[in-house]
Write a protein that holds these residues in place. Structure first.
Motif, PDB file in Angstrom:
ATOM      1  N   GLY A 164      26.898  57.175  49.392  1.00  0.00           N
ATOM      2  CA  GLY A 164      28.346  57.055  49.366  1.00  0.00           C
ATOM      3  C   GLY A 164      28.892  56.668  48.005  1.00  0.00           C
ATOM      4  O   GLY A 164      28.138  56.544  47.022  1.00  0.00           O
ATOM      5  N   SER A 165      30.200  56.456  47.970  1.00  0.00           N
ATOM      6  CA  SER A 165      30.891  56.138  46.716  1.00  0.00           C
ATOM      7  C   SER A 165      31.803  54.934  46.894  1.00  0.00           C
ATOM      8  O   SER A 165      32.292  54.663  48.000  1.00  0.00           O
ATOM      9  CB  SER A 165      31.741  57.332  46.264  1.00  0.00           C
ATOM     10  OG  SER A 165      30.948  58.455  45.996  1.00  0.00           O
ATOM     11  N   LEU A 166      32.016  54.239  45.794  1.00  0.00           N
ATOM     12  CA  LEU A 166      32.988  53.156  45.717  1.00  0.00           C
ATOM     13  C   LEU A 166      33.596  53.170  44.330  1.00  0.00           C
ATOM     14  O   LEU A 166      32.940  53.578  43.358  1.00  0.00           O
ATOM     15  CB  LEU A 166      32.341  51.788  45.945  1.00  0.00           C
ATOM     16  CG  LEU A 166      32.059  51.295  47.350  1.00  0.00           C
ATOM     17  CD1 LEU A 166      31.344  49.951  47.303  1.00  0.00           C
ATOM     18  CD2 LEU A 166      33.333  51.182  48.169  1.00  0.00           C
ATOM     19  N   LYS A 167      34.835  52.704  44.240  1.00  0.00           N
ATOM     20  CA  LYS A 167      35.468  52.538  42.936  1.00  0.00           C
ATOM     21  C   LYS A 167      35.887  51.086  42.783  1.00  0.00           C
ATOM     22  O   LYS A 167      36.705  50.585  43.559  1.00  0.00           O
ATOM     23  CB  LYS A 167      36.677  53.454  42.771  1.00  0.00           C
ATOM     24  CG  LYS A 167      37.262  53.408  41.365  1.00  0.00           C
ATOM     25  CD  LYS A 167      38.370  54.436  41.198  1.00  0.00           C
ATOM     26  CE  LYS A 167      38.890  54.466  39.767  1.00  0.00           C
ATOM     27  NZ  LYS A 167      39.924  55.511  39.574  1.00  0.00           N
ATOM     28  N   LEU A 168      35.311  50.423  41.805  1.00  0.00           N
ATOM     29  CA  LEU A 168      35.672  49.047  41.501  1.00  0.00           C
ATOM     30  C   LEU A 168      36.810  49.016  40.484  1.00  0.00           C
ATOM     31  O   LEU A 168      36.878  49.876  39.606  1.00  0.00           O
ATOM     32  CB  LEU A 168      34.477  48.280  40.945  1.00  0.00           C
ATOM     33  CG  LEU A 168      33.206  48.285  41.791  1.00  0.00           C
ATOM     34  CD1 LEU A 168      32.149  47.391  41.147  1.00  0.00           C
ATOM     35  CD2 LEU A 168      33.486  47.859  43.210  1.00  0.00           C
ATOM     36  N   SER A 169      37.657  48.013  40.619  1.00  0.00           N
ATOM     37  CA  SER A 169      38.753  47.818  39.684  1.00  0.00           C
ATOM     38  C   SER A 169      38.690  46.405  39.126  1.00  0.00           C
ATOM     39  O   SER A 169      38.202  45.485  39.792  1.00  0.00           O
ATOM     40  CB  SER A 169      40.101  48.016  40.376  1.00  0.00           C
ATOM     41  OG  SER A 169      40.219  49.317  40.908  1.00  0.00           O
ATOM     42  N   CYS A 170      39.184  46.252  37.918  1.00  0.00           N
ATOM     43  CA  CYS A 170      39.271  44.934  37.298  1.00  0.00           C
ATOM     44  C   CYS A 170      40.634  44.828  36.630  1.00  0.00           C
ATOM     45  O   CYS A 170      40.934  45.590  35.696  1.00  0.00           O
ATOM     46  CB  CYS A 170      38.161  44.751  36.277  1.00  0.00           C
ATOM     47  SG  CYS A 170      38.259  43.222  35.311  1.00  0.00           S
ATOM     48  N   ALA A 171      41.456  43.921  37.129  1.00  0.00           N
ATOM     49  CA  ALA A 171      42.785  43.696  36.559  1.00  0.00           C
ATOM     50  C   ALA A 171      42.690  42.604  35.498  1.00  0.00           C
ATOM     51  O   ALA A 171      42.242  41.492  35.790  1.00  0.00           O
ATOM     52  CB  ALA A 171      43.753  43.294  37.654  1.00  0.00           C
ATOM     53  N   ALA A 172      43.113  42.942  34.282  1.00  0.00           N
ATOM     54  CA  ALA A 172      43.027  42.013  33.163  1.00  0.00           C
ATOM     55  C   ALA A 172      44.411  41.476  32.806  1.00  0.00           C
ATOM     56  O   ALA A 172      45.403  42.223  32.865  1.00  0.00           O
ATOM     57  CB  ALA A 172      42.412  42.702  31.953  1.00  0.00           C
ATOM     58  N   SER A 173      44.479  40.230  32.429  1.00  0.00           N
ATOM     59  CA  SER A 173      45.745  39.639  32.002  1.00  0.00           C
ATOM     60  C   SER A 173      45.469  38.493  31.042  1.00  0.00           C
ATOM     61  O   SER A 173      44.359  37.969  30.959  1.00  0.00           O
ATOM     62  CB  SER A 173      46.545  39.141  33.208  1.00  0.00           C
ATOM     63  OG  SER A 173      45.833  38.148  33.913  1.00  0.00           O
ATOM     64  N   GLY A 174      46.515  38.130  30.290  1.00  0.00           N
ATOM     65  CA  GLY A 174      46.413  36.985  29.396  1.00  0.00           C
ATOM     66  C   GLY A 174      45.872  37.283  28.010  1.00  0.00           C
ATOM     67  O   GLY A 174      45.656  36.349  27.230  1.00  0.00           O
ATOM     68  N   PHE A 175      45.658  38.552  27.720  1.00  0.00           N
ATOM     69  CA  PHE A 175      45.193  38.915  26.381  1.00  0.00           C
ATOM     70  C   PHE A 175      45.562  40.376  26.107  1.00  0.00           C
ATOM     71  O   PHE A 175      45.975  41.109  27.006  1.00  0.00           O
ATOM     72  CB  PHE A 175      43.685  38.702  26.241  1.00  0.00           C
ATOM     73  CG  PHE A 175      42.817  39.586  27.096  1.00  0.00           C
ATOM     74  CD1 PHE A 175      42.625  39.308  28.441  1.00  0.00           C
ATOM     75  CD2 PHE A 175      42.171  40.694  26.563  1.00  0.00           C
ATOM     76  CE1 PHE A 175      41.826  40.108  29.243  1.00  0.00           C
ATOM     77  CE2 PHE A 175      41.361  41.502  27.345  1.00  0.00           C
ATOM     78  CZ  PHE A 175      41.195  41.208  28.701  1.00  0.00           C
ATOM     79  N   VAL A 184      40.147  39.982  37.295  1.00  0.00           N
ATOM     80  CA  VAL A 184      40.054  39.931  38.751  1.00  0.00           C
ATOM     81  C   VAL A 184      39.527  41.268  39.264  1.00  0.00           C
ATOM     82  O   VAL A 184      40.208  42.289  39.177  1.00  0.00           O
ATOM     83  CB  VAL A 184      41.409  39.614  39.393  1.00  0.00           C
ATOM     84  CG1 VAL A 184      41.265  39.566  40.913  1.00  0.00           C
ATOM     85  CG2 VAL A 184      41.959  38.292  38.857  1.00  0.00           C
ATOM     86  N   GLU A 185      38.309  41.231  39.818  1.00  0.00           N
ATOM     87  CA  GLU A 185      37.686  42.440  40.359  1.00  0.00           C
ATOM     88  C   GLU A 185      38.113  42.675  41.798  1.00  0.00           C
ATOM     89  O   GLU A 185      38.418  41.724  42.528  1.00  0.00           O
ATOM     90  CB  GLU A 185      36.159  42.348  40.311  1.00  0.00           C
ATOM     91  CG  GLU A 185      35.540  42.119  38.958  1.00  0.00           C
ATOM     92  CD  GLU A 185      35.285  40.653  38.683  1.00  0.00           C
ATOM     93  OE1 GLU A 185      34.396  40.342  37.869  1.00  0.00           O
ATOM     94  OE2 GLU A 185      35.971  39.808  39.301  1.00  0.00           O
ATOM     95  N   SER A 186      38.080  43.936  42.193  1.00  0.00           N
ATOM     96  CA  SER A 186      38.332  44.311  43.576  1.00  0.00           C
ATOM     97  C   SER A 186      37.651  45.650  43.839  1.00  0.00           C
ATOM     98  O   SER A 186      37.195  46.321  42.912  1.00  0.00           O
ATOM     99  CB  SER A 186      39.831  44.416  43.854  1.00  0.00           C
ATOM    100  OG  SER A 186      40.417  45.406  43.029  1.00  0.00           O
ATOM    101  N   GLY A 187      37.580  46.009  45.124  1.00  0.00           N
ATOM    102  CA  GLY A 187      37.052  47.316  45.489  1.00  0.00           C
ATOM    103  C   GLY A 187      35.646  47.323  46.049  1.00  0.00           C
ATOM    104  O   GLY A 187      35.159  48.376  46.472  1.00  0.00           O
ATOM    105  N   GLY A 188      34.988  46.178  46.054  1.00  0.00           N
ATOM    106  CA  GLY A 188      33.646  46.129  46.625  1.00  0.00           C
ATOM    107  C   GLY A 188      33.668  46.270  48.134  1.00  0.00           C
ATOM    108  O   GLY A 188      34.733  46.277  48.760  1.00  0.00           O
TER     109      GLY A 188
END
Length: 123
Positions: free
Chosen positions: A16-27, A5-9
Protein backbone atom coordinates in the motif's frame (compact mmCIF):
# COMPACT_ATOMS: atom_id res chain seq x y z
CA UNK A 1 9.76 29.21 17.89
CA UNK A 2 10.57 26.47 15.41
CA UNK A 3 7.83 23.87 15.11
CA UNK A 4 7.63 20.77 12.95
CA UNK A 5 4.41 18.78 13.07
CA UNK A 6 4.10 15.47 11.22
CA UNK A 7 0.86 13.86 10.14
CA UNK A 8 -0.41 11.16 7.81
CA UNK A 9 0.84 8.01 9.49
CA UNK A 10 -1.31 4.98 10.05
CA UNK A 11 -1.84 1.29 9.44
CA UNK A 12 -1.48 0.08 5.86
CA UNK A 13 -1.25 -3.31 4.20
CA UNK A 14 1.94 -4.45 2.46
CA UNK A 15 2.08 -2.98 -1.01
CA UNK A 16 0.00 0.00 0.00
CA UNK A 17 0.79 3.70 0.05
CA UNK A 18 0.85 6.56 2.52
CA UNK A 19 1.73 10.22 2.25
CA UNK A 20 3.31 11.88 5.26
CA UNK A 21 3.18 15.62 5.77
CA UNK A 22 5.24 17.93 7.94
CA UNK A 23 3.99 21.44 8.69
CA UNK A 24 6.83 23.84 9.46
CA UNK A 25 6.56 27.16 11.27
CA UNK A 26 8.68 29.66 13.14
CA UNK A 27 11.49 29.93 10.63
CA UNK A 28 12.23 30.72 6.99
CA UNK A 29 11.34 27.31 5.57
CA UNK A 30 12.75 27.95 2.09
CA UNK A 31 16.21 28.59 3.56
CA UNK A 32 16.76 25.13 5.00
CA UNK A 33 17.29 21.62 3.71
CA UNK A 34 14.84 19.18 5.27
CA UNK A 35 14.91 15.50 6.10
CA UNK A 36 12.80 12.47 6.92
CA UNK A 37 14.15 9.94 9.39
CA UNK A 38 12.60 6.81 10.86
CA UNK A 39 13.15 4.70 13.92
CA UNK A 40 11.91 1.16 14.33
CA UNK A 41 11.66 -0.49 17.76
CA UNK A 42 15.07 -1.57 18.98
CA UNK A 43 16.86 0.13 16.11
CA UNK A 44 18.73 3.38 15.65
CA UNK A 45 17.14 6.34 13.92
CA UNK A 46 18.00 6.24 10.22
CA UNK A 47 17.93 8.84 7.48
CA UNK A 48 15.31 8.01 4.87
CA UNK A 49 15.21 11.04 2.57
CA UNK A 50 16.58 14.55 2.28
CA UNK A 51 15.77 17.54 0.09
CA UNK A 52 17.63 20.77 -0.43
CA UNK A 53 16.02 24.12 0.29
CA UNK A 54 14.85 24.72 -3.29
CA UNK A 55 13.55 21.19 -3.67
CA UNK A 56 15.59 20.57 -6.81
CA UNK A 57 17.87 17.92 -5.32
CA UNK A 58 16.80 14.92 -3.29
CA UNK A 59 18.43 11.76 -2.01
CA UNK A 60 17.23 8.53 -0.44
CA UNK A 61 18.39 5.61 1.61
CA UNK A 62 19.01 2.56 -0.55
CA UNK A 63 16.22 0.71 1.27
CA UNK A 64 13.56 3.13 -0.02
CA UNK A 65 14.92 4.25 -3.41
CA UNK A 66 12.32 3.87 -6.12
CA UNK A 67 9.50 3.57 -3.57
CA UNK A 68 9.58 6.83 -1.60
CA UNK A 69 9.56 10.40 -2.87
CA UNK A 70 10.29 13.51 -0.83
CA UNK A 71 8.93 16.89 -1.88
CA UNK A 72 8.27 20.30 -0.43
CA UNK A 73 6.03 23.31 -0.94
CA UNK A 74 7.94 26.40 0.08
CA UNK A 75 4.90 28.62 -0.37
CA UNK A 76 2.94 26.54 2.15
CA UNK A 77 5.89 25.63 4.42
CA UNK A 78 5.17 21.95 3.96
CA UNK A 79 7.37 18.88 3.61
CA UNK A 80 6.03 15.60 2.24
CA UNK A 81 7.02 11.96 1.97
CA UNK A 82 5.11 9.83 -0.51
CA UNK A 83 5.60 6.17 0.37
CA UNK A 84 4.60 3.49 -2.13
CA UNK A 85 4.98 -0.28 -2.24
CA UNK A 86 5.24 -0.33 1.53
CA UNK A 87 6.83 -3.33 3.23
CA UNK A 88 6.56 -4.60 6.81
CA UNK A 89 10.16 -3.48 7.35
CA UNK A 90 9.07 0.12 6.71
CA UNK A 91 7.19 0.02 10.01
CA UNK A 92 8.64 2.78 12.19
CA UNK A 93 8.11 6.16 13.77
CA UNK A 94 8.80 8.72 11.05
CA UNK A 95 10.26 12.11 11.92
CA UNK A 96 10.76 15.23 9.88
CA UNK A 97 13.73 17.35 10.75
CA UNK A 98 15.39 20.60 9.80
CA UNK A 99 18.97 20.44 8.65
CA UNK A 100 21.28 22.77 10.53
CA UNK A 101 22.09 25.78 8.33
CA UNK A 102 25.35 25.19 6.47
CA UNK A 103 25.24 21.48 7.22
CA UNK A 104 25.31 19.04 4.30
CA UNK A 105 21.82 18.16 3.19
CA UNK A 106 22.58 14.42 3.22
CA UNK A 107 25.53 13.99 5.59
CA UNK A 108 24.79 16.88 7.94
CA UNK A 109 22.93 17.04 11.21
CA UNK A 110 19.51 18.24 12.27
CA UNK A 111 18.88 20.99 14.74
CA UNK A 112 15.10 20.58 15.08
CA UNK A 113 12.80 17.56 15.03
CA UNK A 114 9.11 16.90 14.92
CA UNK A 115 7.38 14.57 17.36
CA UNK A 116 7.00 11.77 14.82
CA UNK A 117 4.14 9.92 13.17
CA UNK A 118 3.73 6.15 13.35
CA UNK A 119 3.65 4.06 10.19
CA UNK A 120 2.69 0.41 10.56
CA UNK A 121 2.75 -1.94 7.58
CA UNK A 122 0.94 -5.16 8.34
CA UNK A 123 -1.68 -7.48 6.94
Amino acid sequence: QVQLVESGGGLVQPGGSLKLSCAASGFSFSTFAMTWYRQAPGKERELVAAIINSGKITNYADSVKGRFAVSRDNDENMLYLQMNSLKPEDTALYYCGRRQFGSGYWSGRNDYWGQGTQVTVSS
